[in-house]
Design a protein around this motif. Structure first.
Motif, PDB file in Angstrom:
ATOM      1  N   ASP A  93      59.987  27.394  41.588  1.00 63.64           N
ATOM      2  CA  ASP A  93      59.476  26.087  41.163  1.00 63.64           C
ATOM      3  C   ASP A  93      60.450  25.432  40.190  1.00 63.64           C
ATOM      4  OD1 ASP A  93      59.077  27.867  39.176  1.00 63.64           O
ATOM      5  OD2 ASP A  93      56.991  27.373  38.796  1.00 63.64           O
ATOM      6  N   SER A  94      60.421  24.114  40.151  1.00 64.51           N
ATOM      7  CA  SER A  94      61.384  23.383  39.334  1.00 64.51           C
ATOM      8  C   SER A  94      60.772  22.880  38.036  1.00 64.51           C
ATOM      9  CB  SER A  94      61.944  22.210  40.138  1.00 64.51           C
ATOM     10  OG  SER A  94      60.885  21.336  40.486  1.00 64.51           O
ATOM     11  N   LEU A  95      59.613  23.390  37.639  1.00 62.74           N
ATOM     12  CA  LEU A  95      58.981  22.939  36.401  1.00 62.74           C
ATOM     13  C   LEU A  95      59.607  23.653  35.211  1.00 62.74           C
ATOM     14  CD1 LEU A  95      55.255  22.978  37.514  1.00 62.74           C
ATOM     15  CD2 LEU A  95      56.746  21.000  37.296  1.00 62.74           C
ATOM     16  N   PRO A  96      59.857  22.907  34.115  1.00 60.19           N
ATOM     17  CA  PRO A  96      60.429  23.554  32.926  1.00 60.19           C
ATOM     18  C   PRO A  96      59.365  24.353  32.182  1.00 60.19           C
ATOM     19  CG  PRO A  96      60.044  21.248  32.494  1.00 60.19           C
ATOM     20  CD  PRO A  96      59.721  21.465  33.946  1.00 60.19           C
ATOM     21  N   ALA A  97      59.780  25.291  31.366  1.00 61.16           N
ATOM     22  CA  ALA A  97      58.868  26.054  30.528  1.00 61.16           C
ATOM     23  C   ALA A  97      58.397  25.177  29.373  1.00 61.16           C
ATOM     24  CB  ALA A  97      59.571  27.306  29.993  1.00 61.16           C
ATOM     25  N   TYR A  98      57.353  25.635  28.682  1.00 62.04           N
ATOM     26  CA  TYR A  98      56.766  24.819  27.626  1.00 62.04           C
ATOM     27  C   TYR A  98      57.765  24.526  26.513  1.00 62.04           C
ATOM     28  CZ  TYR A  98      53.741  23.383  23.816  1.00 62.04           C
ATOM     29  OH  TYR A  98      53.187  22.698  22.783  1.00 62.04           O
TER      30      TYR A  98
END
Length: 185
Positions: free
Chosen positions: A20-25
């Motif tokens: 997935d291409s979502l960044p970490a918090y």
């Protein structure tokens, strides 16, 4: 026919971590929103009787708003009706009276009926002979703890008298206000 679905039949896609291409918090950029500055003296109540030196818990009410009216008082027949309903139908009657009627007479009648109902139930348990083992156990308990029996009887009588006296005082205050000249504020 089986309940299991395979990928060919339209089941969920397989999960593979890391694709997935979502960044970490902690990688998210922090956004700041520009808010207008806080102004303490921006709001003031315009009533001259209102005190602006701090928060007020109660508003000044007009005397006409606080006075119990004849419509809110109810009648003696409503008092007796709610008294009998609560006396005969126990807590169900009390809930019905409090939900259906909004007058002072109904509420006081319901309170009086519940008080006398408590006395009635205690006398039934204490004086009658039962075959039911739970009622026999309740009678034996009340015989062993006479003080609790007397205290519950007193609570029932006081509750009944409270409802009757409260209705009579409300009725007397309404009748006295009818005879007095109107009060202008």
């Amino acid at each position: 026919m089986t309940d299991k679905k395979t990928d060919e039949e339209g089941g969920p896609p397989p999960y593979t971590p890391g694709l997935d291409s979502l960044p970490a918090y902690h990688e998210l950029p922090s956004k700041k929103v520009d808010l207008p500055p806080y102004q303490e003296d921006g709001y003031s109540y315009q009533d001259p009787g209102y005190c602006n030196d701090g928060p007020r818990r109660f508003e000044n009410l007009n005397r006409a708003d606080m006075i119990l009216s004849i419509e809110n008082l109810g009648s003696d027949s409503v008092f007796i009706l709610c008294f009998l309903v609560c006396f005969l139908f126990n807590w169900i009657g009390y809930v019905v009276c409090c939900c259906l009627f909004t007058s002072v007479a109904a509420r006081c009648g319901a309170i009086s009926g519940i008080g006398l109902n408590l006395v009635k139930m205690l006398l039934i348990i204490k004086r009658c002979s039962f075959v039911n083992p739970q009622m026999v156990a309740a009678r034996e308990y009340l015989e062993m703890h006479e003080f609790q029996f007397i205290a519950l009887m007193a609570i029932g009588i006081v509750t009944m008298l409270f409802g009757v006296l409260r209705y009579n005082s409300a009725k007397r205050s309404v009748n006295q206000r009818i005879l007095l000249p109107p009060y202008d504020m």
